[in-house]
Motif scaffolding. Structure first.
Motif, short mmCIF file in Angstrom:
data_model
loop_
_atom_site.label_atom_id
_atom_site.label_comp_id
_atom_site.label_asym_id
_atom_site.label_seq_id
_atom_site.Cartn_x
_atom_site.Cartn_y
_atom_site.Cartn_z
N ALA A 45 0.83 -1.21 0.00
CA ALA A 45 0.00 0.00 0.00
C ALA A 45 0.87 1.26 0.00
O ALA A 45 0.54 2.24 -0.68
N VAL A 46 1.97 1.22 0.73
CA VAL A 46 2.88 2.37 0.76
C VAL A 46 3.47 2.62 -0.63
O VAL A 46 3.51 3.76 -1.10
N GLU A 47 3.90 1.55 -1.29
CA GLU A 47 4.45 1.68 -2.65
C GLU A 47 3.46 2.33 -3.61
O GLU A 47 3.85 3.07 -4.51
N LEU A 48 2.20 2.02 -3.43
CA LEU A 48 1.16 2.49 -4.35
C LEU A 48 0.38 3.70 -3.84
O LEU A 48 -0.64 4.06 -4.43
N TRP A 49 0.85 4.31 -2.75
CA TRP A 49 0.13 5.43 -2.13
C TRP A 49 -0.21 6.54 -3.14
O TRP A 49 -1.35 6.96 -3.24
N ASP A 50 0.80 7.00 -3.87
CA ASP A 50 0.56 8.11 -4.81
C ASP A 50 -0.46 7.71 -5.88
O ASP A 50 -1.34 8.50 -6.22
N ALA A 51 -0.35 6.50 -6.39
CA ALA A 51 -1.30 6.04 -7.40
C ALA A 51 -2.71 5.92 -6.81
O ALA A 51 -3.69 6.25 -7.48
N ALA A 52 -2.81 5.51 -5.56
CA ALA A 52 -4.12 5.41 -4.91
C ALA A 52 -4.74 6.79 -4.77
O ALA A 52 -5.95 6.96 -4.95
N GLN A 53 -3.93 7.79 -4.47
CA GLN A 53 -4.44 9.15 -4.34
C GLN A 53 -4.93 9.68 -5.68
O GLN A 53 -5.78 10.58 -5.73
N SER A 54 -4.41 9.12 -6.76
CA SER A 54 -4.84 9.51 -8.11
C SER A 54 -6.03 8.69 -8.60
O SER A 54 -6.49 8.87 -9.72
N GLY A 55 -6.47 7.72 -7.78
CA GLY A 55 -7.65 6.94 -8.12
C GLY A 55 -7.39 5.64 -8.86
O GLY A 55 -8.34 4.99 -9.29
N ASP A 56 -6.14 5.22 -9.00
CA ASP A 56 -5.82 3.95 -9.65
C ASP A 56 -6.50 2.81 -8.88
O ASP A 56 -6.29 2.65 -7.68
N ASP A 57 -7.33 2.03 -9.57
CA ASP A 57 -8.13 0.99 -8.91
C ASP A 57 -7.28 -0.05 -8.19
O ASP A 57 -7.61 -0.46 -7.07
N ASN A 58 -6.18 -0.51 -8.82
CA ASN A 58 -5.33 -1.52 -8.18
C ASN A 58 -4.66 -0.96 -6.94
O ASN A 58 -4.51 -1.64 -5.93
N ALA A 59 -4.25 0.30 -7.00
CA ALA A 59 -3.61 0.94 -5.86
C ALA A 59 -4.61 1.15 -4.73
O ALA A 59 -4.29 0.93 -3.55
#
Length: 174
Positions: free
Chosen positions: A125-139
Protein backbone atom coordinates in the motif's frame (compact mmCIF):
# COMPACT_ATOMS: atom_id res chain seq x y z
CA UNK A 1 -12.64 14.08 23.28
CA UNK A 2 -10.66 11.10 22.01
CA UNK A 3 -8.64 11.82 18.88
CA UNK A 4 -6.52 9.54 16.73
CA UNK A 5 -3.27 10.89 15.31
CA UNK A 6 -1.66 9.05 12.38
CA UNK A 7 2.01 8.36 12.94
CA UNK A 8 4.96 6.09 12.20
CA UNK A 9 7.33 4.30 14.57
CA UNK A 10 9.93 6.99 13.87
CA UNK A 11 7.50 9.82 14.68
CA UNK A 12 6.22 7.92 17.73
CA UNK A 13 9.78 7.67 19.04
CA UNK A 14 10.29 11.42 18.56
CA UNK A 15 7.01 12.18 20.35
CA UNK A 16 7.79 9.87 23.24
CA UNK A 17 11.26 11.42 23.67
CA UNK A 18 9.94 14.99 23.37
CA UNK A 19 7.08 14.36 25.78
CA UNK A 20 4.53 15.67 23.28
CA UNK A 21 2.89 14.88 19.97
CA UNK A 22 3.50 17.74 17.58
CA UNK A 23 4.33 20.17 16.16
CA UNK A 24 1.05 21.96 15.58
CA UNK A 25 -0.98 21.99 13.48
CA UNK A 26 -1.72 18.28 13.73
CA UNK A 27 -4.04 16.28 11.55
CA UNK A 28 -6.10 14.05 13.79
CA UNK A 29 -9.27 12.02 13.46
CA UNK A 30 -12.21 11.87 15.83
CA UNK A 31 -15.94 11.43 16.03
CA UNK A 32 -17.00 14.52 14.08
CA UNK A 33 -20.54 15.62 13.21
CA UNK A 34 -19.85 14.51 9.61
CA UNK A 35 -18.87 11.03 10.83
CA UNK A 36 -21.94 10.79 13.09
CA UNK A 37 -24.21 11.82 10.22
CA UNK A 38 -22.67 9.20 7.92
CA UNK A 39 -22.91 6.37 10.50
CA UNK A 40 -26.37 7.20 11.83
CA UNK A 41 -26.88 3.67 13.15
CA UNK A 42 -23.39 3.41 14.65
CA UNK A 43 -22.86 3.39 18.40
CA UNK A 44 -19.99 5.29 20.05
CA UNK A 45 -17.61 2.32 19.84
CA UNK A 46 -18.25 1.88 16.10
CA UNK A 47 -17.76 5.60 15.51
CA UNK A 48 -14.45 5.57 17.40
CA UNK A 49 -13.33 2.57 15.35
CA UNK A 50 -14.23 4.37 12.11
CA UNK A 51 -12.23 7.43 13.18
CA UNK A 52 -9.23 5.26 14.09
CA UNK A 53 -9.47 3.46 10.73
CA UNK A 54 -9.25 6.81 8.92
CA UNK A 55 -6.17 7.69 11.00
CA UNK A 56 -4.59 4.32 10.16
CA UNK A 57 -5.18 4.99 6.46
CA UNK A 58 -3.49 8.40 6.82
CA UNK A 59 -0.55 6.66 8.50
CA UNK A 60 0.12 4.89 5.18
CA UNK A 61 0.71 8.32 3.62
CA UNK A 62 3.22 9.17 6.35
CA UNK A 63 5.02 5.88 5.69
CA UNK A 64 5.18 6.74 1.99
CA UNK A 65 6.92 10.00 2.90
CA UNK A 66 9.49 8.24 5.13
CA UNK A 67 11.18 5.39 3.23
CA UNK A 68 13.49 4.50 6.13
CA UNK A 69 10.85 3.57 8.70
CA UNK A 70 9.23 0.19 9.24
CA UNK A 71 6.14 -0.50 7.16
CA UNK A 72 3.78 -0.59 10.13
CA UNK A 73 0.92 1.84 10.64
CA UNK A 74 0.86 3.68 13.95
CA UNK A 75 -2.07 5.54 15.47
CA UNK A 76 -1.72 7.55 18.67
CA UNK A 77 -4.95 7.82 20.67
CA UNK A 78 -5.16 10.87 22.93
CA UNK A 79 -7.63 12.84 24.97
CA UNK A 80 -7.92 16.52 24.10
CA UNK A 81 -10.14 19.02 25.87
CA UNK A 82 -11.30 20.99 22.86
CA UNK A 83 -11.54 20.30 19.16
CA UNK A 84 -12.08 23.10 16.67
CA UNK A 85 -15.40 22.92 14.85
CA UNK A 86 -15.47 21.71 11.26
CA UNK A 87 -15.23 24.58 8.78
CA UNK A 88 -17.86 23.15 6.46
CA UNK A 89 -15.39 21.79 3.92
CA UNK A 90 -15.51 18.20 5.16
CA UNK A 91 -17.31 15.45 3.31
CA UNK A 92 -19.97 13.25 4.84
CA UNK A 93 -18.26 10.51 6.87
CA UNK A 94 -15.00 12.47 7.29
CA UNK A 95 -13.43 12.22 10.74
CA UNK A 96 -10.51 14.55 9.95
CA UNK A 97 -9.70 17.38 12.36
CA UNK A 98 -6.94 19.95 12.51
CA UNK A 99 -5.54 20.55 15.98
CA UNK A 100 -3.71 23.81 16.54
CA UNK A 101 -1.95 22.62 19.69
CA UNK A 102 0.60 19.98 20.55
CA UNK A 103 -0.66 17.05 22.60
CA UNK A 104 1.22 16.49 25.86
CA UNK A 105 2.40 12.88 26.25
CA UNK A 106 0.37 12.64 29.50
CA UNK A 107 -2.78 13.01 27.33
CA UNK A 108 -1.88 9.97 25.21
CA UNK A 109 -4.23 7.13 26.13
CA UNK A 110 -2.75 4.35 23.97
CA UNK A 111 -0.89 3.53 20.80
CA UNK A 112 -2.12 1.21 18.06
CA UNK A 113 0.39 -0.54 15.80
CA UNK A 114 0.39 -3.14 13.05
CA UNK A 115 1.85 -6.54 13.88
CA UNK A 116 5.20 -7.24 12.26
CA UNK A 117 3.49 -9.80 10.00
CA UNK A 118 1.48 -7.00 8.34
CA UNK A 119 4.52 -5.37 6.75
CA UNK A 120 4.01 -7.05 3.36
CA UNK A 121 0.43 -5.78 3.00
CA UNK A 122 1.26 -2.34 4.38
CA UNK A 123 4.44 -2.13 2.28
CA UNK A 124 2.47 -2.76 -0.92
CA UNK A 125 0.00 0.00 0.00
CA UNK A 126 2.88 2.37 0.76
CA UNK A 127 4.45 1.68 -2.65
CA UNK A 128 1.16 2.49 -4.35
CA UNK A 129 0.13 5.43 -2.13
CA UNK A 130 0.56 8.11 -4.81
CA UNK A 131 -1.30 6.04 -7.40
CA UNK A 132 -4.12 5.41 -4.91
CA UNK A 133 -4.44 9.15 -4.34
CA UNK A 134 -4.84 9.51 -8.11
CA UNK A 135 -7.65 6.94 -8.12
CA UNK A 136 -5.82 3.95 -9.65
CA UNK A 137 -8.13 0.99 -8.91
CA UNK A 138 -5.33 -1.52 -8.18
CA UNK A 139 -3.61 0.94 -5.86
CA UNK A 140 -6.86 1.73 -4.04
CA UNK A 141 -7.43 -2.02 -3.62
CA UNK A 142 -3.95 -2.35 -2.07
CA UNK A 143 -4.71 0.53 0.29
CA UNK A 144 -8.10 -0.94 1.20
CA UNK A 145 -6.37 -4.27 1.94
CA UNK A 146 -4.67 -2.66 4.93
CA UNK A 147 -8.03 -2.55 6.67
CA UNK A 148 -7.87 -6.34 6.96
CA UNK A 149 -4.87 -5.99 9.28
CA UNK A 150 -5.75 -5.42 12.93
CA UNK A 151 -3.87 -2.82 14.91
CA UNK A 152 -2.41 -4.04 18.19
CA UNK A 153 -3.08 -2.01 21.35
CA UNK A 154 -0.27 -0.73 23.58
CA UNK A 155 -0.55 1.14 26.86
CA UNK A 156 1.63 4.24 27.10
CA UNK A 157 3.92 2.64 29.69
CA UNK A 158 4.75 -0.08 27.13
CA UNK A 159 5.91 2.35 24.44
CA UNK A 160 9.53 2.88 25.59
CA UNK A 161 10.14 -0.90 25.62
CA UNK A 162 8.40 -1.29 22.27
CA UNK A 163 10.53 1.44 20.71
CA UNK A 164 13.72 0.00 22.19
CA UNK A 165 12.90 -3.38 20.64
CA UNK A 166 12.20 -1.75 17.26
CA UNK A 167 15.49 0.15 17.06
CA UNK A 168 16.32 3.79 16.30
CA UNK A 169 14.38 4.11 13.02
CA UNK A 170 11.40 1.99 13.98
CA UNK A 171 12.65 -1.36 12.82
CA UNK A 172 13.92 -2.55 9.51
CA UNK A 173 12.07 -1.69 6.35
CA UNK A 174 10.60 -4.81 4.78
Amino acid sequence: MRVYVPSTLHLLSAACNAGEVGPAPLTAYGVTPALREWYVEGDDEELEYAAMAQAARASVGLLAADPGTARRRVVIAAEVSAVPPADGSVELGDARLELHVVIPWRSVASVHLDAAQATTVIGKAVELWDAAQSGDDNAVFALDSCEGEDLLWYATQEIPDLLAAEGPRGGQRT
